[in-house]
Design a protein around this motif. Structure first.
Motif, PDB file in Angstrom:
ATOM      1  N   PRO A  28      -2.339 -24.105   6.324  1.00 12.95           N
ATOM      2  CA  PRO A  28      -2.184 -22.938   5.446  1.00 12.95           C
ATOM      3  C   PRO A  28      -1.341 -21.866   6.110  1.00 12.95           C
ATOM      4  N   THR A  29      -0.468 -21.287   5.329  1.00 11.81           N
ATOM      5  CA  THR A  29       0.372 -20.211   5.840  1.00 11.81           C
ATOM      6  C   THR A  29      -0.440 -18.938   5.921  1.00 11.81           C
ATOM      7  N   ALA A  30      -0.386 -18.317   7.076  1.00 10.46           N
ATOM      8  CA  ALA A  30      -1.138 -17.078   7.233  1.00 10.46           C
ATOM      9  C   ALA A  30      -0.604 -16.021   6.289  1.00 10.46           C
ATOM     10  N   THR A  31      -1.492 -15.389   5.573  1.00 16.45           N
ATOM     11  CA  THR A  31      -1.084 -14.336   4.648  1.00 16.45           C
ATOM     12  C   THR A  31      -1.682 -13.018   5.082  1.00 16.45           C
ATOM     13  N   THR A  32      -0.979 -11.996   4.798  1.00 13.98           N
ATOM     14  CA  THR A  32      -1.433 -10.670   5.158  1.00 13.98           C
ATOM     15  C   THR A  32      -1.851  -9.935   3.903  1.00 13.98           C
ATOM     16  N   THR A  33      -3.070  -9.415   3.891  1.00 11.19           N
ATOM     17  CA  THR A  33      -3.544  -8.661   2.739  1.00 11.19           C
ATOM     18  C   THR A  33      -2.820  -7.335   2.688  1.00 11.19           C
ATOM     19  N   PRO A  34      -2.170  -7.028   1.569  1.00  8.38           N
ATOM     20  CA  PRO A  34      -1.425  -5.778   1.486  1.00  8.38           C
ATOM     21  C   PRO A  34      -2.341  -4.587   1.749  1.00  8.38           C
ATOM     22  N   THR A  35      -1.870  -3.684   2.544  1.00  4.95           N
ATOM     23  CA  THR A  35      -2.630  -2.484   2.827  1.00  4.95           C
ATOM     24  C   THR A  35      -2.386  -1.469   1.716  1.00  4.95           C
ATOM     25  N   ALA A  36      -3.449  -0.880   1.237  1.00  6.24           N
ATOM     26  CA  ALA A  36      -3.317   0.105   0.165  1.00  6.24           C
ATOM     27  C   ALA A  36      -2.439   1.257   0.624  1.00  6.24           C
ATOM     28  N   ALA A  37      -1.542   1.671  -0.251  1.00  5.65           N
ATOM     29  CA  ALA A  37      -0.653   2.772   0.092  1.00  5.65           C
ATOM     30  C   ALA A  37      -1.447   4.059   0.268  1.00  5.65           C
ATOM     31  N   ASP A  38      -0.989   4.917   1.143  1.00  5.21           N
ATOM     32  CA  ASP A  38      -1.640   6.197   1.381  1.00  5.21           C
ATOM     33  C   ASP A  38      -1.571   7.056   0.116  1.00  5.21           C
ATOM     34  N   PRO A  39      -2.712   7.631  -0.350  1.00  5.71           N
ATOM     35  CA  PRO A  39      -2.709   8.419  -1.591  1.00  5.71           C
ATOM     36  C   PRO A  39      -1.733   9.591  -1.554  1.00  5.71           C
ATOM     37  N   ILE A  40      -1.612  10.256  -0.409  1.00  3.16           N
ATOM     38  CA  ILE A  40      -0.701  11.395  -0.309  1.00  3.16           C
ATOM     39  C   ILE A  40       0.743  10.937  -0.517  1.00  3.16           C
ATOM     40  N   GLU A  41       1.082   9.759   0.078  1.00  2.00           N
ATOM     41  CA  GLU A  41       2.440   9.224  -0.106  1.00  2.00           C
ATOM     42  C   GLU A  41       2.685   8.883  -1.569  1.00  2.00           C
ATOM     43  N   GLN A  42       1.650   8.342  -2.239  1.00  2.00           N
ATOM     44  CA  GLN A  42       1.799   8.009  -3.656  1.00  2.00           C
ATOM     45  C   GLN A  42       1.993   9.265  -4.504  1.00  2.00           C
ATOM     46  N   ILE A  43       1.263  10.334  -4.143  1.00  2.00           N
ATOM     47  CA  ILE A  43       1.416  11.591  -4.892  1.00  2.00           C
ATOM     48  C   ILE A  43       2.828  12.147  -4.715  1.00  2.00           C
ATOM     49  N   GLU A  44       3.347  12.045  -3.475  1.00  2.00           N
ATOM     50  CA  GLU A  44       4.711  12.526  -3.217  1.00  2.00           C
ATOM     51  C   GLU A  44       5.734  11.716  -4.014  1.00  2.00           C
ATOM     52  N   ARG A  45       5.482  10.407  -4.091  1.00  2.00           N
ATOM     53  CA  ARG A  45       6.391   9.564  -4.874  1.00  2.00           C
ATOM     54  C   ARG A  45       6.328   9.924  -6.355  1.00  2.00           C
ATOM     55  N   LEU A  46       5.108  10.152  -6.863  1.00  2.00           N
ATOM     56  CA  LEU A  46       4.944  10.531  -8.270  1.00  2.00           C
ATOM     57  C   LEU A  46       5.583  11.879  -8.562  1.00  2.00           C
ATOM     58  N   ALA A  47       5.502  12.788  -7.588  1.00  2.00           N
ATOM     59  CA  ALA A  47       6.130  14.102  -7.766  1.00  2.00           C
ATOM     60  C   ALA A  47       7.642  13.955  -7.907  1.00  2.00           C
ATOM     61  N   GLY A  48       8.178  13.026  -7.145  1.00  2.00           N
ATOM     62  CA  GLY A  48       9.615  12.780  -7.264  1.00  2.00           C
ATOM     63  C   GLY A  48       9.989  12.242  -8.634  1.00  2.00           C
ATOM     64  N   LEU A  49       9.132  11.349  -9.171  1.00  2.00           N
ATOM     65  CA  LEU A  49       9.370  10.825 -10.527  1.00  2.00           C
ATOM     66  C   LEU A  49       9.256  11.936 -11.565  1.00  2.00           C
ATOM     67  N   ARG A  50       8.290  12.860 -11.352  1.00  2.26           N
ATOM     68  CA  ARG A  50       8.148  13.986 -12.276  1.00  2.26           C
ATOM     69  C   ARG A  50       9.387  14.867 -12.232  1.00  2.26           C
ATOM     70  N   ASP A  51       9.852  15.158 -11.021  1.00  2.00           N
ATOM     71  CA  ASP A  51      11.021  16.028 -10.866  1.00  2.00           C
ATOM     72  C   ASP A  51      12.262  15.426 -11.503  1.00  2.00           C
ATOM     73  N   LYS A  52      12.319  14.090 -11.585  1.00  2.00           N
ATOM     74  CA  LYS A  52      13.460  13.418 -12.200  1.00  2.00           C
ATOM     75  C   LYS A  52      13.286  13.279 -13.699  1.00  2.00           C
ATOM     76  N   GLY A  53      12.123  13.729 -14.196  1.00  2.00           N
ATOM     77  CA  GLY A  53      11.894  13.661 -15.637  1.00  2.00           C
ATOM     78  C   GLY A  53      11.349  12.331 -16.102  1.00  2.00           C
ATOM     79  N   ILE A  54      11.022  11.435 -15.163  1.00  2.00           N
ATOM     80  CA  ILE A  54      10.500  10.120 -15.530  1.00  2.00           C
ATOM     81  C   ILE A  54       9.042  10.248 -15.954  1.00  2.00           C
ATOM     82  N   LEU A  55       8.288  11.140 -15.284  1.00  2.00           N
ATOM     83  CA  LEU A  55       6.893  11.429 -15.652  1.00  2.00           C
ATOM     84  C   LEU A  55       6.801  12.853 -16.190  1.00  2.00           C
ATOM     85  N   SER A  56       5.915  13.018 -17.161  1.00  3.20           N
ATOM     86  CA  SER A  56       5.657  14.383 -17.641  1.00  3.20           C
ATOM     87  C   SER A  56       4.692  15.066 -16.679  1.00  3.20           C
TER      88      SER A  56
END
Length: 266
Positions: free
Chosen positions: A223-251
């Motif tokens: 079996p090929t060793a697989t790595t369980t994806p690590t959950a993204a940091d919530p603060i990083e996700q919020i920063e990414r979402l803020a960028g989408l909001r600033d671009k008008g992609i999210l309200s």
């Protein structure tokens, strides 16, 4: 006439002694000469020898620290086809057990190899990479030529048995779809399916082809060793979402809703 370059990789195992001193002592047992040394390099001169049908060559070794000891990457620069033979000659003068044997003696001990000689075994070691390990070995015929068939943890190799020859055919394990075993009056056969084509090695002695085919299947079935994806940091996700909001992609409302959900997970 242009010279030819060949690369050979050795590992002097930890605890064997000073690599430069060991190589120097090995060269002293030949008609070669050490031209120069530094803590990280060694240059060896191979003189022209008409009686031995040997062209002159320059062998340069670069030393570096490896996982098992000191790695030496040799570059053999010379005419003719005895590049690997030069390294076999030096290798025979090294203390027993001082070089990484890549598991070759163990693989040879598991099966009868009546046509195998000491120089051919050392010759095989010279075409392997640092840390490459041999699982199974045999002797067969590919394209009308006799050679050493070797399955390593990285590839399947067919190396012409003649010490003066440097013909090498290799198949990366990732490119091999299957290895099929067959039996004929002249011995076992291995058909290698790779990259949409196939190649057949014939006249392997009884048990040699079977050992290679079985070990290949064992490797592929691991079996090929697989790595369980690590959950993204919530603060990083919020920063990414803020960028989408600033671009008008999210309200603003969508952003606030997802932000509240992410903050609640902290």
């Amino acid at each position: 006439m242009a010279t030819i370059l060949r690369t050979v990789r050795w590992t002097v195992l930890a605890g064997s002694g000073d690599p430069i001193a060991l190589v120097t002592e090995a060269v002293a047992k030949t008609d070669f000469a050490v031209a120069s040394t530094t803590p990280t390099s060694i240059v060896i001169d191979v003189p022209r020898a008409i009686i031995k049908n040997r062209w002159g060559a320059t062998i340069t070794g670069a030393l570096s620290q490896g996982s098992k000891g000191t790695d030496i990457e040799w570059v053999v620069d010379g005419l003719g086809n005895k590049h690997y033979e030069h390294m076999v000659t030096i290798g025979e003068g090294m203390p027993e057990g001082s070089l990484d044997d890549h598991g070759i003696p163990e693989a040879v001990s598991k099966i009868a190899l009546k046509m195998f000689g000491r120089k051919e075994i050392r010759h095989l070691a010279n075409v392997l990479d640092f840390g490459e390990f041999v699982h199974a070995i045999g002797i067969g015929n590919l394209g009308g030529k006799m050679g050493i068939v070797t399955l390593t943890d990285r590839r399947l190799i067919f190396l012409e048995k003649s010490i003066g020859s440097e013909n090498l055919v290799e198949f990366a394990l990732a490119s091999i779809g299957a290895i099929s075993l067959g039996k004929k009056m002249g011995g076992e056969t291995l058909t290698i399916s790779h990259s949409g084509t196939s190649a057949t090695i014939t006249t392997l002695q009884h048990g040699q082809g079977d050992a290679i085919a079985r070990k290949f299947r064992e490797i592929k079935d691991q079996p090929t060793a697989t790595t369980t994806p690590t959950a993204a940091d919530p603060i990083e996700q919020i920063e990414r979402l803020a960028g989408l909001r600033d671009k008008g992609i999210l309200s603003e409302d969508e952003f606030q809703a997802q932000k509240t959900q992410l903050l609640g997970s902290i």
